[in-house]
Design a protein around this motif. Structure first.
Motif, short mmCIF file in Angstrom:
data_model
loop_
_atom_site.label_atom_id
_atom_site.label_comp_id
_atom_site.label_asym_id
_atom_site.label_seq_id
_atom_site.Cartn_x
_atom_site.Cartn_y
_atom_site.Cartn_z
N MET A 53 40.17 -16.33 -1.13
CA MET A 53 39.73 -17.59 -1.72
C MET A 53 38.69 -18.24 -0.80
N ARG A 54 37.56 -18.58 -1.38
CA ARG A 54 36.48 -19.17 -0.58
C ARG A 54 36.83 -20.61 -0.20
N GLN A 55 36.52 -20.92 1.03
CA GLN A 55 36.76 -22.29 1.49
C GLN A 55 35.66 -23.20 0.96
N GLY A 56 36.06 -24.34 0.39
CA GLY A 56 35.09 -25.25 -0.18
C GLY A 56 34.24 -25.91 0.89
N ARG A 57 33.11 -26.46 0.46
CA ARG A 57 32.23 -27.16 1.39
C ARG A 57 32.90 -28.43 1.88
N LYS A 58 32.56 -28.80 3.11
CA LYS A 58 33.12 -30.02 3.67
C LYS A 58 32.61 -31.24 2.91
N LYS A 59 33.49 -32.22 2.78
CA LYS A 59 33.06 -33.49 2.19
C LYS A 59 32.02 -34.13 3.12
N LEU A 60 31.10 -34.84 2.52
CA LEU A 60 30.05 -35.50 3.30
C LEU A 60 30.65 -36.46 4.31
N SER A 61 31.69 -37.17 3.91
CA SER A 61 32.31 -38.14 4.83
C SER A 61 32.92 -37.43 6.04
N ASP A 62 33.44 -36.20 5.84
CA ASP A 62 34.02 -35.44 6.96
C ASP A 62 32.92 -35.01 7.94
N VAL A 63 31.76 -34.66 7.40
CA VAL A 63 30.62 -34.27 8.25
C VAL A 63 30.19 -35.47 9.10
N ILE A 64 30.12 -36.65 8.46
CA ILE A 64 29.73 -37.86 9.19
C ILE A 64 30.78 -38.20 10.25
N THR A 65 32.06 -38.02 9.89
CA THR A 65 33.15 -38.27 10.83
C THR A 65 32.97 -37.43 12.09
N GLU A 66 32.68 -36.15 11.90
CA GLU A 66 32.49 -35.24 13.03
C GLU A 66 31.30 -35.66 13.89
N GLN A 67 30.23 -36.12 13.23
CA GLN A 67 29.05 -36.54 13.98
C GLN A 67 29.34 -37.79 14.81
N LEU A 68 30.10 -38.73 14.23
CA LEU A 68 30.46 -39.94 14.97
C LEU A 68 31.42 -39.60 16.11
N GLU A 69 32.35 -38.67 15.87
CA GLU A 69 33.24 -38.22 16.94
C GLU A 69 32.45 -37.62 18.09
N SER A 70 31.43 -36.84 17.77
CA SER A 70 30.60 -36.23 18.81
C SER A 70 29.89 -37.29 19.64
N MET A 71 29.45 -38.37 18.97
CA MET A 71 28.77 -39.46 19.68
C MET A 71 29.73 -40.16 20.65
N ILE A 72 31.01 -40.25 20.27
CA ILE A 72 32.01 -40.84 21.17
C ILE A 72 32.28 -39.90 22.32
N LEU A 73 32.41 -38.61 22.03
CA LEU A 73 32.71 -37.62 23.06
C LEU A 73 31.59 -37.49 24.09
N ASP A 74 30.32 -37.52 23.62
CA ASP A 74 29.22 -37.30 24.56
C ASP A 74 28.74 -38.58 25.23
N GLY A 75 29.44 -39.69 24.94
CA GLY A 75 29.10 -40.93 25.65
C GLY A 75 28.02 -41.75 24.98
N SER A 76 27.51 -41.30 23.82
CA SER A 76 26.52 -42.12 23.12
C SER A 76 27.14 -43.42 22.62
N LEU A 77 28.44 -43.35 22.27
CA LEU A 77 29.21 -44.54 21.91
C LEU A 77 30.35 -44.67 22.91
N LEU A 78 30.42 -45.79 23.60
CA LEU A 78 31.41 -45.97 24.67
C LEU A 78 32.57 -46.83 24.21
N ALA A 79 33.70 -46.72 24.90
CA ALA A 79 34.88 -47.53 24.59
C ALA A 79 34.50 -49.01 24.61
N GLY A 80 34.87 -49.72 23.55
CA GLY A 80 34.58 -51.14 23.45
C GLY A 80 33.22 -51.46 22.86
N GLN A 81 32.37 -50.45 22.66
CA GLN A 81 31.02 -50.69 22.15
C GLN A 81 31.04 -50.89 20.63
#
Length: 248
Positions: free
Chosen positions: A1-29
């Motif tokens: 069974m083919r895995q469906g495409r990711k929801k757009l909101s999930d893609v954005i979630t991952e991008q925002l998570e990456s910004m938190i992880l790499d320090g682009s967005l800091l705690a309290g910002q």
């Protein structure tokens, strides 16, 4: 069974998570306004709101009524608990922290040389040029903060999110360590030029893409600071012993 495409909101979630992880967005910002973020990610505002909702459920962001959305301040809680604060205040742990910095900063320098990009090296050189000097009569705290930022930029150049996150969450403790070291080194002004030269050597080794030389330069720099601080401690101990003998 083919895995469906990711929801757009999930893609954005991952991008925002990456910004938190790499320090682009800091705690309290505060996050940019929804309209600005929607334009940045080229998505609709409902999809963006869903992504922010995902982050809120995971405890990564918090909304303030009428005040916007902020990266959670609790992200750094495990590294700033009372026990860690106690450790950072104990004089005998200052050398423990300095030894720990050998591992952290040596690794950051190694991978920055291995994986850094031209813009990373440009940012690192700028951070080096912007470091306050004793001649500028900056406070030790201001110097320590600038040095802390210099090492964060070096960690960001390593493109290792775990390393960057560890250094970011320990930033307060590391800055306190640097400030205490600077206060002691102020008694030994003859080493100021040596220390500044060593930092230049670290940056040049990184920009030359020589990982081993970068790590060695970083470790040699910290070893020099450690030896100098130990020498100051020994000298002060001898002075204290001499004063006690005079009082008898």
């Amino acid at each position: 069974m083919r895995q469906g495409r990711k929801k757009l909101s999930d893609v954005i979630t991952e991008q925002l998570e990456s910004m938190i992880l790499d320090g682009s967005l800091l705690a309290g910002q505060q996050l940019p306004p929804e309209r600005e973020l929607a334009q940045q990610f080229d998505v609709s505002r409902p999809s963006l709101r869903e992504a922010i909702g995902n982050l809120q459920v995971r405890g990564l962001v918090e909304r303030k009524q009428g005040g916007g959305t902020f990266v959670s301040r609790e992200l750094n809680a495990t590294m700033t608990d009372p026990l860690m604060a106690l450790i950072s205040r104990r004089p005998e742990t200052q050398f423990d922290l300095l030894e720990f910095r050998h591992a952290l900063e040596g690794m950051a320098a190694y991978y920055a040389a291995l994986r850094g990009q031209p813009e990373d090296y440009q940012a690192l050189r700028k951070a080096l040029d912007d470091l306050p000097t004793p001649a500028k009569n900056e406070s030790k705290h201001a110097q320590a903060q600038a040095l802390g930022q210099f090492y964060i930029i070096m960690a960001r150049a390593s493109h290792n999110m775990v390393l960057l996150h560890v250094m970011s969450t320990m930033q307060t403790m590391l800055i306190e360590n640097i400030e205490k070291n600077l206060e002691m080194l102020a008694q030994h002004t003859s080493v100021v030029d040596d220390i500044a030269r060593q930092r230049c050597e670290i940056v040049e080794a990184i920009a030359s893409r020589d990982p081993e030389a970068a790590r060695q330069a970083c470790n040699a720099h910290l070893a020099f600071i450690e030896k100098t601080l130990l020498d100051i401690n020994r000298r002060d101990s001898r002075v204290q012993r001499a004063l006690r003998r005079l009082e008898i």
